[in-house]
Design a protein around this motif. Structure first.
Motif, PDB file in Angstrom:
ATOM      1  N   GLY A 268      -3.745 -30.852  -6.222  1.00 35.05           N
ATOM      2  CA  GLY A 268      -3.662 -32.261  -5.883  1.00 35.05           C
ATOM      3  C   GLY A 268      -2.700 -33.086  -6.714  1.00 35.05           C
ATOM      4  O   GLY A 268      -2.616 -34.300  -6.533  1.00 35.05           O
ATOM      5  N   TYR A 269      -1.945 -32.451  -7.625  1.00 35.85           N
ATOM      6  CA  TYR A 269      -0.931 -33.208  -8.376  1.00 35.85           C
ATOM      7  C   TYR A 269       0.197 -33.596  -7.427  1.00 35.85           C
ATOM      8  O   TYR A 269       0.566 -32.832  -6.530  1.00 35.85           O
ATOM      9  CB  TYR A 269      -0.400 -32.386  -9.545  1.00 35.85           C
ATOM     10  N   LYS A 270       0.760 -34.767  -7.631  1.00 32.51           N
ATOM     11  CA  LYS A 270       1.749 -35.248  -6.668  1.00 32.51           C
ATOM     12  C   LYS A 270       3.136 -34.660  -6.866  1.00 32.51           C
ATOM     13  O   LYS A 270       3.984 -34.771  -5.979  1.00 32.51           O
ATOM     14  CB  LYS A 270       1.823 -36.775  -6.691  1.00 32.51           C
ATOM     15  N   SER A 271       3.379 -34.017  -7.988  1.00 30.98           N
ATOM     16  CA  SER A 271       4.682 -33.392  -8.209  1.00 30.98           C
ATOM     17  C   SER A 271       4.589 -32.392  -9.351  1.00 30.98           C
ATOM     18  O   SER A 271       3.636 -32.410 -10.140  1.00 30.98           O
ATOM     19  CB  SER A 271       5.746 -34.448  -8.541  1.00 30.98           C
ATOM     20  N   LEU A 272       5.602 -31.537  -9.426  1.00 27.04           N
ATOM     21  CA  LEU A 272       5.685 -30.588 -10.541  1.00 27.04           C
ATOM     22  C   LEU A 272       5.823 -31.337 -11.858  1.00 27.04           C
ATOM     23  O   LEU A 272       5.278 -30.907 -12.886  1.00 27.04           O
ATOM     24  CB  LEU A 272       6.866 -29.647 -10.324  1.00 27.04           C
ATOM     25  N   SER A 273       6.537 -32.450 -11.840  1.00 29.45           N
ATOM     26  CA  SER A 273       6.709 -33.244 -13.058  1.00 29.45           C
ATOM     27  C   SER A 273       5.364 -33.669 -13.629  1.00 29.45           C
ATOM     28  O   SER A 273       5.135 -33.596 -14.843  1.00 29.45           O
ATOM     29  CB  SER A 273       7.554 -34.486 -12.759  1.00 29.45           C
ATOM     30  N   GLU A 274       4.465 -34.109 -12.739  1.00 27.71           N
ATOM     31  CA  GLU A 274       3.133 -34.542 -13.192  1.00 27.71           C
ATOM     32  C   GLU A 274       2.316 -33.365 -13.704  1.00 27.71           C
ATOM     33  O   GLU A 274       1.528 -33.508 -14.648  1.00 27.71           O
ATOM     34  CB  GLU A 274       2.401 -35.246 -12.052  1.00 27.71           C
ATOM     35  N   GLN A 275       2.509 -32.204 -13.125  1.00 30.17           N
ATOM     36  CA  GLN A 275       1.809 -31.014 -13.622  1.00 30.17           C
ATOM     37  C   GLN A 275       2.267 -30.675 -15.041  1.00 30.17           C
ATOM     38  O   GLN A 275       1.450 -30.336 -15.910  1.00 30.17           O
ATOM     39  CB  GLN A 275       2.074 -29.829 -12.686  1.00 30.17           C
ATOM     40  N   MET A 276       3.556 -30.774 -15.272  1.00 28.78           N
ATOM     41  CA  MET A 276       4.075 -30.464 -16.604  1.00 28.78           C
ATOM     42  C   MET A 276       3.589 -31.472 -17.638  1.00 28.78           C
ATOM     43  O   MET A 276       3.226 -31.094 -18.763  1.00 28.78           O
ATOM     44  CB  MET A 276       5.597 -30.397 -16.565  1.00 28.78           C
ATOM     45  N   LEU A 277       3.565 -32.730 -17.268  1.00 28.94           N
ATOM     46  CA  LEU A 277       3.051 -33.746 -18.191  1.00 28.94           C
ATOM     47  C   LEU A 277       1.582 -33.502 -18.495  1.00 28.94           C
ATOM     48  O   LEU A 277       1.135 -33.640 -19.641  1.00 28.94           O
ATOM     49  CB  LEU A 277       3.251 -35.139 -17.588  1.00 28.94           C
ATOM     50  N   ALA A 278       0.804 -33.150 -17.468  1.00 25.69           N
ATOM     51  CA  ALA A 278      -0.617 -32.860 -17.676  1.00 25.69           C
ATOM     52  C   ALA A 278      -0.804 -31.655 -18.592  1.00 25.69           C
ATOM     53  O   ALA A 278      -1.714 -31.626 -19.433  1.00 25.69           O
ATOM     54  CB  ALA A 278      -1.294 -32.616 -16.325  1.00 25.69           C
ATOM     55  N   MET A 279       0.069 -30.662 -18.450  1.00 25.57           N
ATOM     56  CA  MET A 279       0.001 -29.489 -19.317  1.00 25.57           C
ATOM     57  C   MET A 279       0.336 -29.867 -20.757  1.00 25.57           C
ATOM     58  O   MET A 279      -0.345 -29.432 -21.700  1.00 25.57           O
ATOM     59  CB  MET A 279       0.957 -28.412 -18.803  1.00 25.57           C
ATOM     60  N   GLU A 280       1.352 -30.685 -20.940  1.00 21.82           N
ATOM     61  CA  GLU A 280       1.737 -31.107 -22.285  1.00 21.82           C
ATOM     62  C   GLU A 280       0.641 -31.939 -22.949  1.00 21.82           C
ATOM     63  O   GLU A 280       0.469 -31.897 -24.175  1.00 21.82           O
ATOM     64  CB  GLU A 280       3.034 -31.904 -22.225  1.00 21.82           C
ATOM     65  N   ARG A 281      -0.117 -32.696 -22.131  1.00 16.60           N
ATOM     66  CA  ARG A 281      -1.223 -33.504 -22.674  1.00 16.60           C
ATOM     67  C   ARG A 281      -2.479 -32.683 -22.897  1.00 16.60           C
ATOM     68  O   ARG A 281      -3.465 -33.194 -23.465  1.00 16.60           O
ATOM     69  CB  ARG A 281      -1.537 -34.661 -21.710  1.00 16.60           C
ATOM     70  N   GLY A 282      -2.491 -31.441 -22.455  1.00 16.01           N
ATOM     71  CA  GLY A 282      -3.656 -30.583 -22.633  1.00 16.01           C
ATOM     72  C   GLY A 282      -4.700 -30.722 -21.549  1.00 16.01           C
ATOM     73  O   GLY A 282      -5.800 -30.163 -21.664  1.00 16.01           O
ATOM     74  N   GLU A 283      -4.381 -31.426 -20.454  1.00 16.62           N
ATOM     75  CA  GLU A 283      -5.353 -31.637 -19.370  1.00 16.62           C
ATOM     76  C   GLU A 283      -5.481 -30.382 -18.514  1.00 16.62           C
ATOM     77  O   GLU A 283      -6.552 -30.111 -17.972  1.00 16.62           O
ATOM     78  CB  GLU A 283      -4.918 -32.834 -18.527  1.00 16.62           C
ATOM     79  N   ILE A 284      -4.397 -29.641 -18.365  1.00 16.78           N
ATOM     80  CA  ILE A 284      -4.424 -28.311 -17.768  1.00 16.78           C
ATOM     81  C   ILE A 284      -3.749 -27.372 -18.753  1.00 16.78           C
ATOM     82  O   ILE A 284      -3.154 -27.808 -19.735  1.00 16.78           O
ATOM     83  CB  ILE A 284      -3.725 -28.269 -16.390  1.00 16.78           C
ATOM     84  N   LYS A 285      -3.823 -26.082 -18.506  1.00 16.42           N
ATOM     85  CA  LYS A 285      -3.385 -25.111 -19.516  1.00 16.42           C
ATOM     86  C   LYS A 285      -2.197 -24.258 -19.086  1.00 16.42           C
ATOM     87  O   LYS A 285      -1.752 -23.397 -19.840  1.00 16.42           O
ATOM     88  CB  LYS A 285      -4.560 -24.197 -19.883  1.00 16.42           C
ATOM     89  N   GLY A 286      -1.691 -24.487 -17.880  1.00 15.26           N
ATOM     90  CA  GLY A 286      -0.553 -23.692 -17.427  1.00 15.26           C
ATOM     91  C   GLY A 286      -0.045 -24.188 -16.093  1.00 15.26           C
ATOM     92  O   GLY A 286      -0.516 -25.201 -15.559  1.00 15.26           O
ATOM     93  N   LEU A 287       0.924 -23.467 -15.544  1.00 20.98           N
ATOM     94  CA  LEU A 287       1.530 -23.818 -14.263  1.00 20.98           C
ATOM     95  C   LEU A 287       1.393 -22.645 -13.299  1.00 20.98           C
ATOM     96  O   LEU A 287       1.672 -21.503 -13.653  1.00 20.98           O
ATOM     97  CB  LEU A 287       3.011 -24.163 -14.452  1.00 20.98           C
ATOM     98  N   GLY A 288       1.000 -22.965 -12.074  1.00 21.06           N
ATOM     99  CA  GLY A 288       0.823 -21.912 -11.075  1.00 21.06           C
ATOM    100  C   GLY A 288       2.131 -21.324 -10.602  1.00 21.06           C
ATOM    101  O   GLY A 288       2.216 -20.143 -10.269  1.00 21.06           O
ATOM    102  N   SER A 289       3.169 -22.141 -10.578  1.00 19.10           N
ATOM    103  CA  SER A 289       4.483 -21.667 -10.150  1.00 19.10           C
ATOM    104  C   SER A 289       5.551 -22.652 -10.595  1.00 19.10           C
ATOM    105  O   SER A 289       5.453 -23.843 -10.322  1.00 19.10           O
ATOM    106  CB  SER A 289       4.532 -21.510  -8.627  1.00 19.10           C
ATOM    107  N   ILE A 290       6.551 -22.143 -11.272  1.00 16.07           N
ATOM    108  CA  ILE A 290       7.718 -22.948 -11.638  1.00 16.07           C
ATOM    109  C   ILE A 290       8.925 -22.017 -11.612  1.00 16.07           C
ATOM    110  O   ILE A 290       8.852 -20.879 -12.075  1.00 16.07           O
ATOM    111  CB  ILE A 290       7.557 -23.611 -13.026  1.00 16.07           C
TER     112      ILE A 290
END
Length: 372
Positions: free
Chosen positions: A192-214
């Protein structure tokens, strides 16, 4: 001899030669009609992703240079239209976009497969898209943030990894879901993240722990520090062969347990050949298609284009428009048993939603249900 007789003799002597010379004159160049059409026109470069990642990078790179190789030298206007793993842009291009040669769009690699899978929301026929050409191709990776301590895909059989994902049709959701269901890895997709950019920011903040695909292209161009500083750890690759820059990281096909799973993964991984490719909607006049393909081919040899590509560390891996159409045809004609296995592996059995882990501004807006 009368005047009429002399004139007849003149015609008899010179008319054949005159006619032959007239026929030998070049016909008005086909390009003239194309030039007349494109003069003072503007071509929309529809980019199926938010600003930043590889689709945006290569879309803007092409838009900066291709116009001067098209008869009539039209201007280019980049327009970002992210959403649903690129489906928002493709649906728009196919159902509403101009079919006169003034619309070019990037194609997210997973979308032809979504058509075969019967995915909800598909409003296009990928077989009818007109290929322009490809600028780049490469694998994507599933990986973990350095703070997790996860360093190998083998760790995922013992430890859970929370990865960010977009909508159901996006690679960021689809790929890790397949790894979870097909290989038994403990991957939990927070969609449900609106973009890859938001996923990366969430990962950097520790809200998630990785990326499903980049994509590796995005990592090496837009987020160089992720790999150089070992902040992001690739665990496995999505592609048909290992990238030369990641020789020790397996591709998913190596992890398959049986021939059917390998075939299903091969269908999924074959999409990587689409890379950062460009298409047009059906119905564009043939002379304009030919002119645009010629301009694309000229652009990839343009010194100014190549200089900008080098400046942004963007490797150009060219393929023609017809070659890209063949890749799509290969996906659409995949064996039914492989497609059935993929459908099974893509069922999302567990996970979470963006709103549970990150602020609302990081998450895609939910569509309101229409009232009956």
């Amino acid at each position: 001899m009368t005047i009429r007789t002399r004139f007849s003799a003149f015609l008899s002597a010179f008319l054949p030669a005159f006619t032959a010379a007239a026929l030998a004159l070049p016909a008005p160049a086909q390009a003239d009609g194309v030039a007349d059409f494109y003069q003072n026109k503007r071509i929309t470069m529809l980019i199926s992703a938010a600003p930043g990642p590889a689709y945006d990078l290569f879309g803007r790179l092409l838009a900066n240079h291709m116009g001067r190789h098209i008869p009539g030298t039209p201007a280019f206007l980049p327009r970002n239209m992210p959403g649903a793993g690129g489906m928002v842009a493709l649906n728009y291009a196919y159902t509403q976009g101009a079919r006169d040669g003034t619309l070019i769009f990037t194609l997210h690699i997973a979308l032809p497969l979504q058509q075969v899978l019967g995915q909800k929301g598909v409003r296009f026929d990928a077989n009818k898209l007109i290929g322009l050409g490809r600028l780049s191709a490469g694998n994507t990776v599933t990986g973990a943030w350095h703070t997790t301590g996860i360093t190998s895909y083998k760790d995922l059989f013992e430890r859970e990894l929370l990865v960010g994902g977009g909508q159901a049709t996006s690679n960021t959701t689809m790929f890790p879901t397949v790894a979870q269901n097909m290989f038994g890895m403990k991957i939990r997709v927070i969609a449900g993240y609106k973009s890859l950019s938001e996923q990366m920011l969430a990962m950097e903040r520790g809200e998630i722990k990785g990326l499903g695909s980049i994509s590796l292209v995005t990592l090496e161009n837009w987020k160089k520090g992720y790999l150089a500083d070992k902040r992001f750890v690739p665990l496995f690759q999505w592609g048909l062969a290992r990238e030369k820059d990641l020789p020790n990281i397996p591709v998913v096909g190596e992890l398959a347990k049986n021939p059917l799973d390998r075939k299903a993964i091969e269908v999924l991984a074959s999409q990587m050949d689409l890379g950062r490719s460009f298409f047009m909607p059906p119905g564009v006049p043939a002379d304009r298609v030919a002119a645009l393909r010629k301009a694309f081919d000229a652009t990839v040899k343009d010194p100014a284009f190549l200089a900008e590509a080098k400046k942004t560390n963007s490797d150009i891996i060219y393929a023609s428009g017809p070659d890209m159409e063949k890749v799509i045809d290969g996906v659409l004609s995949a064996p039914p048993e492989a497609i059935a296995r993929l459908k099974q592996a893509m069922l999302q059995r567990s996970g979470g939603r963006c709103e549970e882990y990150s602020s609302a501004k990081s998450c895609a807006k939910k569509k309101k249900k229409k009232k009956n």
